[in-house]
Write a protein that holds these residues in place. Structure first.
Motif, PDB file in Angstrom:
ATOM      1  N   PRO A 102       0.918  -1.319   0.050  1.00  0.00           N
ATOM      2  CA  PRO A 102      -0.028  -0.084   0.110  1.00  0.00           C
ATOM      3  C   PRO A 102       0.839   1.195   0.014  1.00  0.00           C
ATOM      4  N   GLY A 103       0.509   2.181  -0.860  1.00  0.00           N
ATOM      5  CA  GLY A 103       1.175   3.575  -0.976  1.00  0.00           C
ATOM      6  C   GLY A 103       2.238   3.472  -2.295  1.00  0.00           C
ATOM      7  N   ASP A 104       2.663   2.179  -2.797  1.00  0.00           N
ATOM      8  CA  ASP A 104       3.373   2.231  -3.875  1.00  0.00           C
ATOM      9  C   ASP A 104       2.952   2.937  -5.072  1.00  0.00           C
ATOM     10  N   LEU A 105       3.679   3.449  -5.757  1.00  0.00           N
ATOM     11  CA  LEU A 105       3.273   4.237  -7.099  1.00  0.00           C
ATOM     12  C   LEU A 105       3.474   3.431  -8.128  1.00  0.00           C
ATOM     13  N   PHE A 106       2.069   3.256  -8.888  1.00  0.00           N
ATOM     14  CA  PHE A 106       1.892   2.590 -10.047  1.00  0.00           C
ATOM     15  C   PHE A 106       1.639   3.490 -11.389  1.00  0.00           C
ATOM     16  N   ILE A 107       2.647   3.299 -12.210  1.00  0.00           N
ATOM     17  CA  ILE A 107       2.634   4.054 -13.553  1.00  0.00           C
ATOM     18  C   ILE A 107       2.401   3.008 -14.843  1.00  0.00           C
ATOM     19  N   ALA A 108       1.309   3.289 -15.603  1.00  0.00           N
ATOM     20  CA  ALA A 108       1.238   2.339 -16.570  1.00  0.00           C
ATOM     21  C   ALA A 108       2.230   2.959 -17.393  1.00  0.00           C
ATOM     22  N   ASN A 109       2.938   1.831 -18.364  1.00  0.00           N
ATOM     23  CA  ASN A 109       3.955   2.294 -19.404  1.00  0.00           C
ATOM     24  C   ASN A 109       3.672   1.641 -20.624  1.00  0.00           C
ATOM     25  N   VAL A 110       2.534   1.237 -20.758  1.00  0.00           N
ATOM     26  CA  VAL A 110       2.179   0.375 -21.969  1.00  0.00           C
ATOM     27  C   VAL A 110       0.659   0.665 -22.439  1.00  0.00           C
ATOM     28  N   GLY A 111       0.099   1.261 -23.515  1.00  0.00           N
ATOM     29  CA  GLY A 111      -1.401   1.475 -23.793  1.00  0.00           C
ATOM     30  C   GLY A 111      -1.636   2.829 -23.391  1.00  0.00           C
ATOM     31  N   TYR A 112      -1.556   2.935 -22.001  1.00  0.00           N
ATOM     32  CA  TYR A 112      -1.923   4.553 -21.597  1.00  0.00           C
ATOM     33  C   TYR A 112      -0.730   5.063 -20.641  1.00  0.00           C
ATOM     34  N   PRO A 113       0.335   5.165 -21.515  1.00  0.00           N
ATOM     35  CA  PRO A 113       1.649   5.625 -20.806  1.00  0.00           C
ATOM     36  C   PRO A 113       1.443   6.881 -19.799  1.00  0.00           C
ATOM     37  N   GLY A 114       1.896   6.765 -18.491  1.00  0.00           N
ATOM     38  CA  GLY A 114       1.887   7.866 -17.728  1.00  0.00           C
ATOM     39  C   GLY A 114       0.565   7.950 -16.841  1.00  0.00           C
ATOM     40  N   LYS A 115      -0.406   7.258 -17.042  1.00  0.00           N
ATOM     41  CA  LYS A 115      -1.710   7.160 -16.193  1.00  0.00           C
ATOM     42  C   LYS A 115      -1.120   6.382 -14.890  1.00  0.00           C
ATOM     43  N   LEU A 116      -1.348   7.053 -13.716  1.00  0.00           N
ATOM     44  CA  LEU A 116      -0.858   6.326 -12.578  1.00  0.00           C
ATOM     45  C   LEU A 116      -1.980   6.493 -11.181  1.00  0.00           C
ATOM     46  N   PHE A 117      -1.514   6.045 -10.347  1.00  0.00           N
ATOM     47  CA  PHE A 117      -2.244   5.758  -8.942  1.00  0.00           C
ATOM     48  C   PHE A 117      -1.365   5.512  -7.797  1.00  0.00           C
ATOM     49  N   LEU A 118      -1.724   5.856  -6.482  1.00  0.00           N
ATOM     50  CA  LEU A 118      -1.309   5.132  -5.320  1.00  0.00           C
ATOM     51  C   LEU A 118      -1.942   3.870  -5.022  1.00  0.00           C
ATOM     52  N   MET A 119      -0.934   2.837  -4.852  1.00  0.00           N
ATOM     53  CA  MET A 119      -1.961   1.601  -4.543  1.00  0.00           C
ATOM     54  C   MET A 119      -2.517   1.924  -2.976  1.00  0.00           C
ATOM     55  N   PRO A 120      -3.846   1.392  -3.000  1.00  0.00           N
ATOM     56  CA  PRO A 120      -4.656   1.234  -1.980  1.00  0.00           C
ATOM     57  C   PRO A 120      -4.324  -0.190  -1.139  1.00  0.00           C
TER      58      PRO A 120
END
Length: 625
Positions: free
Chosen positions: A79-97
């Motif tokens: 929880p709290g890790d940062l997820f950044i998409a790098n394929v398809g929608y590069p740059g879309k991100l969120f912090l893990m719940p």
């Protein structure tokens, strides 16, 4: 970029302040395929994908087994890790719940975990800002499918203030975005409020309540006399149509049918001075695309075109998307004149006859030739009836309910001409229709003004996040304090730690021999010595006499995913084949063959093994030892 740095900020390489990893960091595609079992059935850990975030964590997850999770140790999530998409929608991100169970990152995403010099929250704001997006866009490649890799991210730069200023920026952004979220939530209700208001106005209009006081003391035309005038006007209209065709030496079209469905009367609540009529009573023509001739004639005379031509064809899509510019199809002048029965001039009431059957639209005046496309009816309203009143009546909840009673079908809904003519309508006097339209449009104008203000405010609010983030990473959002020091000191600390890590001698660690789990397999008939059989992580021990054919069969089965899965199951566990398919990642045919082989070996005395069990005439399998 260095010239643009705020005071006391630095520009550093990403890899100095954070780690980036992904699904494929755990091994080759083959090793991932061999060691990672995915399933839709809840299991040990969640395989987190961008779609889970997009669907607001609705629980429709992909899972991996415990052994798979352990194999994917390099990309586990907290929880709290940062997820950044790098394929398809590069740059879309969120912090893990916190999803309440172990998590690991799926393909097409990067796990970002900050080091001591920054925080995941700060980095999440940075990569949402215009400055951070510019960095990510600079490492994106591909056209059909855009992407970037973790190596490109590691080599990219990050704008960094002192740690104290980072903390203040995060606190301020959290506060501002919290206010924005509250404001967005309140604004979100406005479109529905306006929709409800408009429907309330229409309900008042079509039930006579909107003009209830207006009718008091008025000497209005008798409803029957008014209806008689409408009938006479329709006859005159038909005579006029026939004369036009006669003057051109053409055969006049058949007179419009006035038939309605038998037993289709539906009582409606209307004021005393109003009249119950059918929709067919109020129109002079009900037509559609196919009224112009047979399919053969239409095919021979009409060619639909994507490129602009003489006339446009009007479809329900134009109304649903409120677009009469980009979503048009066209016909030439010859086709337009051939389809004389379905020409549109503006003011006609259109009703969808298939798909979204029963939806009602009012044709605008486009100041250009227009014709009716397939799947719509056009109603030409009698000149003594206000077409806007009739339109408002039909789009009201009352009108929609009356129309929907005639809509047929489940998968594909439709309505026919005779049903359209049969729809009940409450008809006021001609004078009251005019008053109703006037009052409805006055109230709608107020709603439109509020909606315009809402859309303007929404546009401003939607642009605020990027404006706020841009300001934050220009160093203008929070005050810079003398006690913060200079981020250059932070840079020296980063360099120092990096140098120490480079100089630190690596300890030579003597590899420990991997201990293989000993699995005892017994054969009642004692026909095999399999002491040489070894699989990944285990060794088979059997006291028996050598038999090469049986040896090879056992050697193959104990190394299979099926057998490894079976070893993890409790003794005497029963399971269906569908569970095997879900939890053992193998082609269906191969899995079926291995189940049959294991059944055969079990019948020859091999333990552990499986046997068939029948419960309520349904076949399952049971682990036996």
């Amino acid at each position: 970029m260095k010239n643009e740095l705020p005071t006391n900020w630095i520009e550093v390489n990403f890899e100095n302040i954070a780690d980036a990893t992904d699904f494929v960091a755990n091994g080759s595609f083959k090793s991932l395929s061999d060691n990672v079992t995915q399933t839709k059935i809840p299991d040990y850990a969640i395989l987190v994908r961008l779609s889970d975030y997009s669907k607001k964590w609705n629980g429709n997850f992909r899972y991996v087994t415990k052994s798979s999770y352990e194999f994917l140790s390099k990309s586990s999530l907290l929880p709290g890790d940062l997820f950044i998409a790098n394929v398809g929608y590069p740059g879309k991100l969120f912090l893990m719940p916190d999803l309440g169970m172990p998590m690991t990152i799926g393909p097409n995403g990067l796990r970002i975990r900050s080091k001591i010099f920054s925080s995941n929250v700060f980095l999440s704001y940075y990569y949402r800002s215009p400055q951070g997006k510019k960095i990510l866009n600079s490492i994106v490649s591909g056209t059909a499918q855009q992407k970037f890799n973790k190596t490109g991210l590691r080599k990219s730069s990050v704008l960094l203030p002192t740690f104290a200023e980072q903390q203040r920026i995060v606190v301020k952004l959290d506060e501002l975005f919290g206010h924005l979220d509250v404001l967005k939530t309140r604004l979100k209700n406005i479109p529905q409020i306006l929709k409800n208001f408009r429907q309330a106005v229409l309900t008042q209009a079509v039930t006579g309540k909107l003009t209830e006081e207006w009718r008091v003391g008025k000497e209005l035309e008798d409803a029957d006399l008014y209806l008689g005038r409408i009938y006479k006007s329709r006859v005159n209209y038909q005579i006029g149509v026939e004369k036009v065709y006669s003057d051109k030496g053409l055969n006049a079209p058949r007179k419009p049918s006035q038939s309605i469905l038998d037993g289709s009367h539906i009582p409606i609540s209307i004021p005393k001075l109003w009249k119950e009529v059918r929709l067919g009573d109020l129109i002079v023509d009900l037509t559609d695309y196919h009224a112009n001739g047979s399919y053969v004639k239409l095919k021979a005379n009409v060619t639909l075109k994507e490129e602009e031509d003489y006339a446009c064809m009007i479809r329900s899509t134009n109304f649903e998307k409120n677009n009469f510019e980009d979503l048009l199809i066209y016909i030439d002048e010859k086709a337009y004149n051939f389809m004389h029965r379905s020409k549109l001039f503006g003011g006609e009431i259109l009703i969808s006859k298939i798909g979204n059957a029963g939806s009602v639209y009012l044709m605008p005046n486009l100041n250009r030739p227009a014709s009716l496309a397939m799947n719509l009816f056009a109603l030409r309203v009698n000149e003594l009836v206000d077409n806007k009143f009739l339109y408002y009546y039909l789009i009201s909840n009352s009108g929609s309910n009356l129309i929907n009673k005639y809509v047929r079908g489940v998968a594909t809904k439709s309505i026919d001409k005779i049903s359209v003519r049969s729809v009940m309508v409450g008809l006021p006097s001609e004078e009251e229709q005019t008053e109703i339209v006037k009052r409805v449009e006055h109230l709608f104008a107020k709603a439109d003004a509020i909606e315009a203000q809402y859309l303007s405010l929404k546009t401003k609010i939607d642009s605020l996040p990027q404006a706020i983030l841009a300001k934050a990473f220009k160093g203008e959002l929070v005050e810079q304090l003398d006690t913060d020091g200079d981020a250059k000191v932070l840079l020296e600390e980063i360099k120092k730690l990096k140098a120490e890590a480079t100089k630190r001698p690596k300890k030579r660690v003597k590899p420990k021999p991997k201990r293989k789990k000993i699995i005892d397999i017994s054969f009642e008939s004692g026909v095999i010595d399999s002491s040489k059989i070894s699989g990944k992580g285990f060794k088979v021990n059997v006291d028996a006499k050598y038999n090469s054919r049986l040896y090879n069969r056992v050697d193959t089965i104990v190394k299979s995913k099926l057998f490894i899965w079976l070893l993890d199951q409790p003794d005497n566990k029963t399971f269906e084949f569908d569970l095997l398919k879900a939890q053992v990642a193998m082609p269906y045919q191969v899995l079926s063959e291995q189940v049959i082989e294991l059944l055969d070996l079990t019948s020859e005395g091999m333990r552990p093994g499986i046997k068939r069990v029948y419960e309520n005439d349904k076949m399952t399998f049971q682990k036996i030892i």
